[in-house]
Design an enzyme around this catalytic site. Structure first.
Site, short mmCIF file in Angstrom:
data_model
loop_
_atom_site.label_atom_id
_atom_site.label_comp_id
_atom_site.label_asym_id
_atom_site.label_seq_id
_atom_site.Cartn_x
_atom_site.Cartn_y
_atom_site.Cartn_z
N ARG A 144 17.63 -5.02 -10.26
CA ARG A 144 16.38 -4.40 -9.80
C ARG A 144 16.66 -3.30 -8.78
O ARG A 144 16.00 -2.26 -8.78
CB ARG A 144 15.45 -5.46 -9.19
CG ARG A 144 14.96 -6.43 -10.24
CD ARG A 144 14.21 -7.56 -9.62
NE ARG A 144 12.88 -7.13 -9.23
CZ ARG A 144 12.20 -7.63 -8.23
NH1 ARG A 144 12.73 -8.57 -7.48
NH2 ARG A 144 11.00 -7.22 -7.97
N ARG B 279 13.87 -14.91 -1.07
CA ARG B 279 12.44 -14.95 -1.37
C ARG B 279 12.09 -16.08 -2.34
O ARG B 279 10.98 -16.62 -2.31
CB ARG B 279 12.08 -13.58 -1.97
CG ARG B 279 10.65 -13.29 -2.10
CD ARG B 279 10.43 -11.80 -2.21
NE ARG B 279 10.84 -11.27 -3.51
CZ ARG B 279 10.50 -10.04 -3.92
NH1 ARG B 279 9.82 -9.24 -3.14
NH2 ARG B 279 10.87 -9.61 -5.11
N ARG C 113 11.63 -16.08 -5.60
CA ARG C 113 10.75 -15.85 -6.74
C ARG C 113 11.55 -16.05 -8.02
O ARG C 113 12.78 -15.90 -8.00
CB ARG C 113 10.22 -14.40 -6.66
CG ARG C 113 8.83 -14.24 -7.17
CD ARG C 113 8.29 -12.89 -6.76
NE ARG C 113 8.86 -11.79 -7.55
CZ ARG C 113 8.58 -10.50 -7.31
NH1 ARG C 113 7.80 -10.17 -6.31
NH2 ARG C 113 9.11 -9.57 -8.07
N LYS D 203 6.59 -4.29 0.56
CA LYS D 203 5.41 -3.56 0.08
C LYS D 203 4.22 -4.50 -0.12
O LYS D 203 3.11 -4.19 0.29
CB LYS D 203 5.68 -2.88 -1.28
CG LYS D 203 6.56 -1.66 -1.22
CD LYS D 203 6.51 -0.88 -2.53
CE LYS D 203 6.97 -1.66 -3.75
NZ LYS D 203 8.37 -2.12 -3.69
N ARG E 159 6.51 3.73 -10.81
CA ARG E 159 7.93 3.38 -10.66
C ARG E 159 8.84 4.29 -11.46
O ARG E 159 10.06 4.12 -11.41
CB ARG E 159 8.13 1.94 -11.15
CG ARG E 159 8.26 0.91 -10.03
CD ARG E 159 8.41 -0.41 -10.73
NE ARG E 159 9.01 -1.46 -10.00
CZ ARG E 159 8.34 -2.42 -9.36
NH1 ARG E 159 7.04 -2.39 -9.27
NH2 ARG E 159 8.99 -3.43 -8.81
P1 AMP Z 1 7.12 -6.29 -8.31
O1 AMP Z 1 6.33 -7.50 -7.97
O2 AMP Z 1 6.41 -5.02 -7.95
O3 AMP Z 1 8.52 -6.34 -7.80
O4 AMP Z 1 7.23 -6.28 -9.91
C1 AMP Z 1 7.87 -7.34 -10.61
C2 AMP Z 1 8.34 -6.84 -11.98
O5 AMP Z 1 7.21 -6.38 -12.75
C3 AMP Z 1 9.27 -5.64 -11.95
O6 AMP Z 1 10.61 -6.02 -11.74
C4 AMP Z 1 9.04 -5.03 -13.33
O7 AMP Z 1 9.71 -5.77 -14.33
C5 AMP Z 1 7.55 -5.24 -13.53
N1 AMP Z 1 6.77 -4.08 -13.02
C6 AMP Z 1 5.89 -4.06 -11.98
N2 AMP Z 1 5.36 -2.84 -11.81
C7 AMP Z 1 5.92 -2.06 -12.77
C8 AMP Z 1 5.81 -0.68 -13.11
N3 AMP Z 1 5.00 0.14 -12.42
N4 AMP Z 1 6.53 -0.23 -14.16
C9 AMP Z 1 7.34 -1.04 -14.86
N5 AMP Z 1 7.51 -2.34 -14.59
C10 AMP Z 1 6.81 -2.86 -13.55
#
Ligand code: AMP
Length: 186
Positions: free
Chosen positions: A141, A128, A130, A13, A89
């Site tokens: 996740r 990845r 990270r 994404k 989410r």
């Molecule tokens: P991402 O980079 O989108 O994978 O986000 C990394 C982490 O940020 C996720 O595993 C969540 O802990 C938090 N996070 C990001 N977006 C959201 C969201 N819309 N709602 C809740 N937690 C979020």
């Protein structure tokens, strides 16, 4: 143009959102990136979110909805158009976003759902590198996605047209495929 990019962790994404934002000249709004920056900057949001992010769980809905409301309230974001990457989410986030978009009189929104099979996602997430991508958090996740975020895709299927894109293959080809289903020239 207003786009919501849906899909599981590791599906690409972020990569596709960046390419699309550049091509369409719209803002790329990644809630994950906003949160990671807040953690690095040790802001109050960052301090609250740090452990949650590192565990692979979701930051509470009220915090995320407040954050998105704040970001969308910047005039230039609405004028420019945006790609939402990583939000909504949960069903509650999706419902709140509907209300917010109504408030901003945004009617025409494109929903793109990027897919891949779970083995591919696991492989990518583990490669990845990270900070929040250890084997344990990656599995968590993916489970959080199935439980909390998968219903969001169903929610949109009932209300909007959802454009499905297969996210395995060459990055540029996937990008071209997305432009095509959006009716944009490559
Ligand atoms: P991402 O980079 O989108 O994978 O986000 C990394 C982490 O940020 C996720 O595993 C969540 O802990 C938090 N996070 C990001 N977006 C959201 C969201 N819309 N709602 C809740 N937690 C979020």
């Amino acid at each position: 143009m207003y786009i919501i990019l849906l899909g599981p962790p590791g599906v690409g994404k972020g990569t596709q959102a960046k390419l699309l934002a550049e091509k369409l000249q719209v803002a790329h709004l990644s809630t994950g990136e906003i949160l990671r920056k807040a953690v690095d900057d040790k802001t109050p949001l960052g301090l609250k979110a740090k452990e949650i992010i590192e565990s692979g769980s979701l930051v509470p809905d009220n915090i995320m909805i407040g954050l998105i409301r704040e970001v969308l309230s910047e005039d230039k974001i609405i004028n420019r158009g945006f790609i939402l990457d990583g939000f909504p989410r949960t069903l509650q986030q999706a419902e709140s976003l509907e209300t917010l978009l109504n408030e901003f009189s945004i009617k025409d929104i494109q929903i793109i759902n990027i897919t891949a099979d779970e083995n591919e996602l696991l492989k990518r997430l583990l490669n990845r590198g990270r900070k929040d991508d250890t084997e344990e958090t990656v599995k968590h996740r993916l489970n959080v996605f199935k439980e909390m975020t998968f219903p969001v895709i169903q929610f949109y299927r009932e209300k909007h047209k959802v454009l499905d894109v297969y996210g395995v293959g060459d990055i540029q080809e996937i990008h071209s495929g997305i432009l095509k289903i959006l009716g944009k020239n490559d």
